[in-house]
Motif scaffolding. Structure first.
Motif, PDB file in Angstrom:
ATOM      1  N   CYS A  86       0.765  -1.223   0.015  1.00  0.00           N
ATOM      2  CA  CYS A  86      -0.023  -0.110  -0.012  1.00  0.00           C
ATOM      3  C   CYS A  86       0.891   1.179  -0.066  1.00  0.00           C
ATOM      4  O   CYS A  86       2.081   1.347   0.419  1.00  0.00           O
ATOM      5  N   ARG A  87       0.482   2.069  -0.562  1.00  0.00           N
ATOM      6  CA  ARG A  87       1.001   3.619  -0.627  1.00  0.00           C
ATOM      7  C   ARG A  87       0.886   4.310   0.524  1.00  0.00           C
ATOM      8  O   ARG A  87       1.683   5.238   0.903  1.00  0.00           O
ATOM      9  N   ALA A  88      -0.356   4.526   1.265  1.00  0.00           N
ATOM     10  CA  ALA A  88      -0.721   5.274   2.263  1.00  0.00           C
ATOM     11  C   ALA A  88      -0.070   5.011   3.500  1.00  0.00           C
ATOM     12  O   ALA A  88       0.660   3.828   3.794  1.00  0.00           O
ATOM     13  N   LYS A  89       0.660   6.107   4.287  1.00  0.00           N
ATOM     14  CA  LYS A  89       1.270   6.088   5.343  1.00  0.00           C
ATOM     15  C   LYS A  89       0.617   6.809   6.720  1.00  0.00           C
ATOM     16  O   LYS A  89       1.016   6.766   7.635  1.00  0.00           O
ATOM     17  N   LYS A  90      -0.757   6.964   6.275  1.00  0.00           N
ATOM     18  CA  LYS A  90      -1.707   7.796   7.125  1.00  0.00           C
ATOM     19  C   LYS A  90      -3.027   7.250   7.088  1.00  0.00           C
ATOM     20  O   LYS A  90      -3.499   7.448   6.039  1.00  0.00           O
ATOM     21  N   LEU A  91      -3.638   6.909   8.039  1.00  0.00           N
ATOM     22  CA  LEU A  91      -5.002   6.436   8.329  1.00  0.00           C
ATOM     23  C   LEU A  91      -5.683   7.146   9.467  1.00  0.00           C
ATOM     24  O   LEU A  91      -5.243   7.307  10.523  1.00  0.00           O
ATOM     25  N   TYR A  92      -6.876   8.125   9.112  1.00  0.00           N
ATOM     26  CA  TYR A  92      -7.649   8.670  10.176  1.00  0.00           C
ATOM     27  C   TYR A  92      -8.914   7.746  10.444  1.00  0.00           C
ATOM     28  O   TYR A  92      -9.553   7.426   9.604  1.00  0.00           O
ATOM     29  N   TYR A  93      -8.838   7.289  11.651  1.00  0.00           N
ATOM     30  CA  TYR A  93     -10.194   6.489  12.144  1.00  0.00           C
ATOM     31  C   TYR A  93     -10.834   7.300  12.948  1.00  0.00           C
ATOM     32  O   TYR A  93     -10.651   7.862  14.010  1.00  0.00           O
ATOM     33  N   VAL A  94     -12.172   7.558  12.395  1.00  0.00           N
ATOM     34  CA  VAL A  94     -13.226   8.463  12.878  1.00  0.00           C
ATOM     35  C   VAL A  94     -14.289   7.835  13.136  1.00  0.00           C
ATOM     36  O   VAL A  94     -14.998   7.010  12.544  1.00  0.00           O
ATOM     37  N   THR A  95     -14.594   8.154  14.798  1.00  0.00           N
ATOM     38  CA  THR A  95     -15.776   7.465  15.456  1.00  0.00           C
ATOM     39  C   THR A  95     -16.551   8.275  16.080  1.00  0.00           C
ATOM     40  O   THR A  95     -15.806   9.221  16.680  1.00  0.00           O
ATOM     41  N   THR A  96     -17.974   7.961  16.529  1.00  0.00           N
ATOM     42  CA  THR A  96     -18.577   8.672  17.456  1.00  0.00           C
ATOM     43  C   THR A  96     -19.467   7.767  18.237  1.00  0.00           C
ATOM     44  O   THR A  96     -19.718   6.576  17.755  1.00  0.00           O
ATOM     45  N   ALA A  97     -19.982   8.094  19.389  1.00  0.00           N
ATOM     46  CA  ALA A  97     -20.393   6.945  20.275  1.00  0.00           C
ATOM     47  C   ALA A  97     -21.501   7.715  20.937  1.00  0.00           C
ATOM     48  O   ALA A  97     -20.990   8.894  21.584  1.00  0.00           O
ATOM     49  N   GLY A  98     -22.836   7.322  21.191  1.00  0.00           N
ATOM     50  CA  GLY A  98     -23.825   7.777  22.092  1.00  0.00           C
ATOM     51  C   GLY A  98     -23.302   7.759  23.549  1.00  0.00           C
ATOM     52  O   GLY A  98     -23.523   8.711  24.290  1.00  0.00           O
ATOM     53  N   GLY A  99     -22.598   6.795  23.910  1.00  0.00           N
ATOM     54  CA  GLY A  99     -22.184   6.664  25.351  1.00  0.00           C
ATOM     55  C   GLY A  99     -20.780   6.784  25.241  1.00  0.00           C
ATOM     56  O   GLY A  99     -19.970   7.267  24.370  1.00  0.00           O
ATOM     57  N   THR A 100     -19.969   6.043  26.284  1.00  0.00           N
ATOM     58  CA  THR A 100     -18.633   6.060  26.461  1.00  0.00           C
ATOM     59  C   THR A 100     -18.194   5.075  25.516  1.00  0.00           C
ATOM     60  O   THR A 100     -18.575   3.837  25.669  1.00  0.00           O
ATOM     61  N   ILE A 101     -16.936   5.096  25.115  1.00  0.00           N
ATOM     62  CA  ILE A 101     -16.397   4.118  24.194  1.00  0.00           C
ATOM     63  C   ILE A 101     -15.493   3.368  25.334  1.00  0.00           C
ATOM     64  O   ILE A 101     -14.684   3.809  25.813  1.00  0.00           O
ATOM     65  N   ALA A 102     -15.937   1.839  25.522  1.00  0.00           N
ATOM     66  CA  ALA A 102     -15.428   1.087  26.301  1.00  0.00           C
ATOM     67  C   ALA A 102     -13.946   0.995  26.392  1.00  0.00           C
ATOM     68  O   ALA A 102     -13.406   1.054  27.359  1.00  0.00           O
ATOM     69  N   ASP A 103     -13.571   0.697  25.181  1.00  0.00           N
ATOM     70  CA  ASP A 103     -11.970   0.539  24.980  1.00  0.00           C
ATOM     71  C   ASP A 103     -11.773   0.948  23.616  1.00  0.00           C
ATOM     72  O   ASP A 103     -12.222   0.224  22.798  1.00  0.00           O
ATOM     73  N   ASP A 104     -10.763   1.607  23.357  1.00  0.00           N
ATOM     74  CA  ASP A 104     -10.459   1.826  22.086  1.00  0.00           C
ATOM     75  C   ASP A 104     -10.060   0.779  21.264  1.00  0.00           C
ATOM     76  O   ASP A 104      -9.970   0.730  20.154  1.00  0.00           O
ATOM     77  N   ALA A 105      -9.452  -0.362  21.960  1.00  0.00           N
ATOM     78  CA  ALA A 105      -8.915  -1.483  21.221  1.00  0.00           C
ATOM     79  C   ALA A 105      -9.999  -2.200  20.521  1.00  0.00           C
ATOM     80  O   ALA A 105      -9.488  -2.944  19.333  1.00  0.00           O
ATOM     81  N   TYR A 106     -11.279  -2.295  20.795  1.00  0.00           N
ATOM     82  CA  TYR A 106     -12.338  -2.903  19.994  1.00  0.00           C
ATOM     83  C   TYR A 106     -12.604  -2.582  18.763  1.00  0.00           C
ATOM     84  O   TYR A 106     -12.547  -3.375  17.852  1.00  0.00           O
ATOM     85  N   GLY A 107     -12.549  -1.442  18.339  1.00  0.00           N
ATOM     86  CA  GLY A 107     -12.740  -1.053  16.851  1.00  0.00           C
ATOM     87  C   GLY A 107     -11.427  -0.340  16.312  1.00  0.00           C
ATOM     88  O   GLY A 107     -10.822  -0.942  15.618  1.00  0.00           O
ATOM     89  N   TYR A 108     -11.116   0.552  16.900  1.00  0.00           N
ATOM     90  CA  TYR A 108      -9.916   1.529  16.553  1.00  0.00           C
ATOM     91  C   TYR A 108      -8.728   0.374  16.439  1.00  0.00           C
ATOM     92  O   TYR A 108      -7.788   0.605  15.632  1.00  0.00           O
ATOM     93  N   GLY A 109      -8.524  -0.196  17.700  1.00  0.00           N
ATOM     94  CA  GLY A 109      -7.496  -1.099  17.951  1.00  0.00           C
ATOM     95  C   GLY A 109      -7.253  -2.005  16.928  1.00  0.00           C
ATOM     96  O   GLY A 109      -6.064  -2.250  16.434  1.00  0.00           O
ATOM     97  N   TYR A 110      -8.448  -2.558  16.388  1.00  0.00           N
ATOM     98  CA  TYR A 110      -8.311  -3.713  15.514  1.00  0.00           C
ATOM     99  C   TYR A 110      -8.034  -3.157  13.842  1.00  0.00           C
ATOM    100  O   TYR A 110      -7.030  -3.674  13.456  1.00  0.00           O
ATOM    101  N   VAL A 111      -8.508  -1.956  13.880  1.00  0.00           N
ATOM    102  CA  VAL A 111      -7.928  -1.323  12.287  1.00  0.00           C
ATOM    103  C   VAL A 111      -6.686  -0.738  12.707  1.00  0.00           C
ATOM    104  O   VAL A 111      -5.766  -1.095  11.525  1.00  0.00           O
ATOM    105  N   LYS A 112      -6.066  -0.349  13.620  1.00  0.00           N
ATOM    106  CA  LYS A 112      -4.960   0.049  13.842  1.00  0.00           C
ATOM    107  C   LYS A 112      -3.805  -1.113  13.524  1.00  0.00           C
ATOM    108  O   LYS A 112      -3.097  -0.882  12.952  1.00  0.00           O
ATOM    109  N   ALA A 113      -4.154  -2.158  14.163  1.00  0.00           N
ATOM    110  CA  ALA A 113      -2.991  -3.378  14.315  1.00  0.00           C
ATOM    111  C   ALA A 113      -3.240  -4.036  12.539  1.00  0.00           C
ATOM    112  O   ALA A 113      -2.176  -4.347  12.275  1.00  0.00           O
TER     113      ALA A 113
END
Length: 187
Positions: free
Chosen positions: A118-145
Motif C-alpha cells: 500500500c502507498r498510504a502512510k496515514k489512516l484517520y479512524y473517525v468514530t462517534t458514540a452515544g455513550g462512552t467508548i468502552a475501550d479503544d482496542a475494540y474498533g480502533y485497535g483492530y483497524v490500527k493493528a
C-alpha cells in the motif's frame, strides 16, 4: 489521492460530520466509497475460494478486487466507523475482509511476515458514540493493528466524540471539541 471510506449507515451521521470536517482540511483529489451503497458481503466459501485462486494465479481482474486496488493506491485514508456494539458496523468488517488480498495490499516475506503493498502512510479512524467508548482496542485497535501489521500504514490516528446521547450532554460542545482536535492536526 485521499480515500474516504464511509462506514456510517445513517443518513444523518455525526461520525460522517466529523469525517467531512476532516476531509475539508485536505487539498487533493478525494475518492469516496459509501459502504452502505455498495454490495459488499461478508466472506463466504465461494468468495474465499475465488479470492484464494485469484491470488495464487495473480489474476485480479474480478470486480471483487476493486476495493483492494483502490485502497492500495491511496495516499491517505479516512475510515468512518461509528461505534456500534463495542466495535463498528458489520459492513466495515466486510470491507476490511475484501481489501486483505495477498498480491494487492500485502505480500508475505520468506519468513511469513506481511509486507505492505500500500502507498498510504496515514489512516484517520473517525468514530462517534452515544455513550462512552468502552475501550479503544475494540474498533480502533483492530483497524490500527491491521493497518500497521499488514498494510504498512505507520500512522493511524483516532478521532472520536463520545457521550453524545447521554441525557444532558452538550452535543454541540462535544462535536466542537472534536473538530478543534482535528484543527490541531493541521497546524
Amino acid at each position: 489521492m485521499l480515500l474516504y471510506i464511509d462506514g456510517a449507515v445513517r443518513t444523518e451521521s455525526r461520525t460522517r460530520e466529523l469525517a467531512d470536517y476532516l476531509a475539508g482540511k485536505f487539498i487533493c483529489n478525494v475518492e469516496y466509497v459509501r459502504l452502505s451503497k455498495e454490495n459488499i458481503l461478508p466472506m463466504n466459501l465461494k468468495t474465499l475460494s475465488m479470492r484464494d485462486e485469484s491470488c495464487q494465479k495473480g489474476d485480479f481482474s474480478n470486480p471483487y478486487f476493486k476495493y483492494a486496488k483502490q485502497f492500495a493506491k491511496a495516499d491517505e485514508l479516512i475510515l468512518v466507523a461509528p461505534y456500534w456494539d463495542l466495535s463498528f458496523p458489520s459492513v466495515v468488517k466486510a470491507y476490511l475482509e475484501s481489501i486483505c488480498v495477498v498480491g494487492l495490499t500485502f505480500s508475505y516475506s520468506d519468513e511469513g511476515i506481511p509486507v505492505s503493498m500500500c502507498r498510504a502512510k496515514k489512516l484517520y479512524y473517525v468514530t462517534t458514540a452515544g455513550g462512552t467508548i468502552a475501550d479503544d482496542a475494540y474498533g480502533y485497535g483492530y483497524v490500527k493493528a491491521l493497518a500497521q501489521g499488514m498494510f504498512g500504514i505507520d500512522e493511524v490516528l483516532l478521532i472520536k466524540a463520545e457521550n453524545l446521547d447521554i441525557y444532558g450532554s452538550d452535543v454541540y460542545k462535544i462535536m466542537s471539541e472534536a473538530k478543534r482536535g482535528i484543527d490541531k492536526l493541521f497546524t
